[in-house]
Design a protein around this motif. Structure first.
Motif, PDB file in Angstrom:
ATOM      1  N   UNK A   1      47.892  62.802  26.366  1.00  0.00           N
ATOM      2  CA  UNK A   1      48.551  61.593  26.861  1.00  0.00           C
ATOM      3  C   UNK A   1      48.464  61.540  28.392  1.00  0.00           C
ATOM      4  N   UNK A   2      48.368  60.335  28.883  1.00  0.00           N
ATOM      5  CA  UNK A   2      48.335  60.154  30.341  1.00  0.00           C
ATOM      6  C   UNK A   2      49.730  60.445  30.892  1.00  0.00           C
ATOM      7  N   UNK A   3      49.755  61.023  32.064  1.00  0.00           N
ATOM      8  CA  UNK A   3      51.044  61.313  32.700  1.00  0.00           C
ATOM      9  C   UNK A   3      51.749  59.994  32.994  1.00  0.00           C
ATOM     10  N   UNK A   4      53.045  59.905  32.695  1.00  0.00           N
ATOM     11  CA  UNK A   4      53.773  58.670  32.976  1.00  0.00           C
ATOM     12  C   UNK A   4      53.967  58.495  34.486  1.00  0.00           C
ATOM     13  N   UNK A   5      54.303  57.287  34.915  1.00  0.00           N
ATOM     14  CA  UNK A   5      54.460  57.019  36.353  1.00  0.00           C
ATOM     15  C   UNK A   5      55.381  57.994  37.101  1.00  0.00           C
ATOM     16  N   UNK A   6      56.520  58.409  36.535  1.00  0.00           N
ATOM     17  CA  UNK A   6      57.351  59.348  37.304  1.00  0.00           C
ATOM     18  C   UNK A   6      56.651  60.687  37.570  1.00  0.00           C
ATOM     19  N   UNK A   7      55.868  61.166  36.612  1.00  0.00           N
ATOM     20  CA  UNK A   7      55.152  62.428  36.808  1.00  0.00           C
ATOM     21  C   UNK A   7      54.060  62.238  37.852  1.00  0.00           C
ATOM     22  N   UNK A   8      53.332  61.124  37.771  1.00  0.00           N
ATOM     23  CA  UNK A   8      52.290  60.860  38.771  1.00  0.00           C
ATOM     24  C   UNK A   8      52.888  60.759  40.170  1.00  0.00           C
ATOM     25  N   UNK A   9      54.035  60.091  40.289  1.00  0.00           N
ATOM     26  CA  UNK A   9      54.689  59.967  41.593  1.00  0.00           C
ATOM     27  C   UNK A   9      55.179  61.337  42.067  1.00  0.00           C
ATOM     28  N   UNK A  10      55.712  62.141  41.159  1.00  0.00           N
ATOM     29  CA  UNK A  10      56.156  63.493  41.524  1.00  0.00           C
ATOM     30  C   UNK A  10      54.982  64.329  42.023  1.00  0.00           C
ATOM     31  N   UNK A  11      53.843  64.220  41.349  1.00  0.00           N
ATOM     32  CA  UNK A  11      52.640  64.953  41.778  1.00  0.00           C
ATOM     33  C   UNK A  11      52.217  64.486  43.163  1.00  0.00           C
ATOM     34  N   UNK A  12      52.251  63.173  43.397  1.00  0.00           N
ATOM     35  CA  UNK A  12      51.910  62.653  44.727  1.00  0.00           C
ATOM     36  C   UNK A  12      52.882  63.160  45.786  1.00  0.00           C
ATOM     37  N   UNK A  13      54.157  63.245  45.435  1.00  0.00           N
ATOM     38  CA  UNK A  13      55.141  63.793  46.380  1.00  0.00           C
ATOM     39  C   UNK A  13      54.860  65.264  46.660  1.00  0.00           C
ATOM     40  N   UNK A  14      54.378  65.984  45.645  1.00  0.00           N
ATOM     41  CA  UNK A  14      54.037  67.392  45.858  1.00  0.00           C
ATOM     42  C   UNK A  14      52.843  67.530  46.793  1.00  0.00           C
ATOM     43  N   UNK A  15      51.849  66.669  46.621  1.00  0.00           N
ATOM     44  CA  UNK A  15      50.723  66.690  47.552  1.00  0.00           C
ATOM     45  C   UNK A  15      51.201  66.312  48.962  1.00  0.00           C
ATOM     46  N   UNK A  16      52.092  65.339  49.043  1.00  0.00           N
ATOM     47  CA  UNK A  16      52.663  64.967  50.341  1.00  0.00           C
ATOM     48  C   UNK A  16      53.436  66.144  50.930  1.00  0.00           C
ATOM     49  N   UNK A  17      54.144  66.883  50.081  1.00  0.00           N
ATOM     50  CA  UNK A  17      54.863  68.069  50.537  1.00  0.00           C
ATOM     51  C   UNK A  17      53.920  69.109  51.110  1.00  0.00           C
ATOM     52  N   UNK A  18      52.756  69.273  50.481  1.00  0.00           N
ATOM     53  CA  UNK A  18      51.755  70.221  50.990  1.00  0.00           C
ATOM     54  C   UNK A  18      51.231  69.760  52.347  1.00  0.00           C
ATOM     55  N   UNK A  19      50.955  68.471  52.473  1.00  0.00           N
ATOM     56  CA  UNK A  19      50.453  67.933  53.740  1.00  0.00           C
ATOM     57  C   UNK A  19      51.514  68.057  54.827  1.00  0.00           C
ATOM     58  N   UNK A  20      52.747  67.691  54.497  1.00  0.00           N
ATOM     59  CA  UNK A  20      53.842  67.808  55.474  1.00  0.00           C
ATOM     60  C   UNK A  20      54.074  69.264  55.861  1.00  0.00           C
ATOM     61  N   UNK A  21      53.945  70.168  54.900  1.00  0.00           N
ATOM     62  CA  UNK A  21      54.097  71.599  55.200  1.00  0.00           C
ATOM     63  C   UNK A  21      53.013  72.067  56.161  1.00  0.00           C
ATOM     64  N   UNK A  22      51.797  71.572  55.956  1.00  0.00           N
ATOM     65  CA  UNK A  22      50.702  71.940  56.858  1.00  0.00           C
ATOM     66  C   UNK A  22      50.958  71.392  58.257  1.00  0.00           C
ATOM     67  N   UNK A  23      51.423  70.145  58.337  1.00  0.00           N
ATOM     68  CA  UNK A  23      51.745  69.559  59.641  1.00  0.00           C
ATOM     69  C   UNK A  23      52.890  70.324  60.292  1.00  0.00           C
ATOM     70  N   UNK A  24      53.891  70.682  59.495  1.00  0.00           N
ATOM     71  CA  UNK A  24      55.029  71.452  60.002  1.00  0.00           C
ATOM     72  C   UNK A  24      54.563  72.789  60.573  1.00  0.00           C
ATOM     73  N   UNK A  25      53.648  73.430  59.869  1.00  0.00           N
ATOM     74  CA  UNK A  25      53.110  74.704  60.341  1.00  0.00           C
ATOM     75  C   UNK A  25      52.363  74.517  61.662  1.00  0.00           C
ATOM     76  N   UNK A  26      51.534  73.493  61.735  1.00  0.00           N
ATOM     77  CA  UNK A  26      50.777  73.225  62.967  1.00  0.00           C
ATOM     78  C   UNK A  26      51.725  72.886  64.115  1.00  0.00           C
TER      79      UNK A  26
END
Length: 180
Positions: A18-43
């Motif tokens: 089954x395709x991931x429902x919108x809340x899961x897709x949004x959560x995954x996008x937030x996790x990728x955003x968290x990784x990017x923000x963490x990298x920026x925070x580190x820099x």
């Protein structure tokens, strides 16, 4: 002419994920955003080392130059080490949650709780103001992801992906099998 597959034969059915429902897709996008923000925070943390030194000196003006330097190096190494681990965890959790792994939903929630403690601790230790802003943004991404992962549609997706979901055709609610 040679046909690799007989024309009358049918291809075996593949189980449809089954395709991931919108809340899961949004959560995954937030996790990728968290990784990017963490990298920026580190820099940002590495670039603003000078303000870290001032923050340490302000927190304890009795530090000698050597103690100040050692504290600065220790905090930078600590931040770099855990920053890189954090980026890796964000990406790992995003991939695992996208794949519907229920353990990843639970693990991500626990990591969100640990991140909350780190954010609270960062409020009492010396820090650069810009670093605190990024820490709070990373924390907000985590809170949003956790909330979305536990929405009812998300729970249905994780249940379906785990293979433990039972249809309600047998009159029983989804859950562990009941012996009859």
């Amino acid at each position: 002419m040679h046909q690799p597959y007989p024309s009358g034969a049918q291809m075996p059915e593949q189980s449809q994920r089954p395709a991931a429902p919108p809340p899961v897709r949004m959560a995954v996008n937030l996790m990728y955003a968290g990784a990017i923000l963490s990298a920026i925070d580190l820099i940002v943390g590495l670039v603003t080392i000078g303000s870290l030194k001032a923050a340490i000196k302000k927190a304890d003006p009795t530090f000698t130059a050597t103690q100040l330097h050692n504290a600065e190096v220790g905090l930078v190494l600590f931040a770099a080490f855990f920053g890189l681990i954090g980026i890796g965890l964000w990406i790992w959790m995003a991939l695992a949650n996208k794949a519907g792994k229920n353990w990843a939903r639970v693990t991500g929630s626990a990591l969100g709780g640990i991140n909350t403690l780190f954010v609270l601790l960062s409020l009492i230790r010396p820090h650069a103001s810009l670093g605190l802003v990024f820490s709070l943004l990373v924390w907000l991404a985590g809170v949003g992801a956790v909330i979305l992962l536990w929405r009812p549609e998300s729970s249905q997706y994780f249940t379906a992906m785990s293979g433990t979901g039972r249809s309600q055709a047998d009159g029983q609610p989804p859950g562990p099998p009941v012996s009859r």
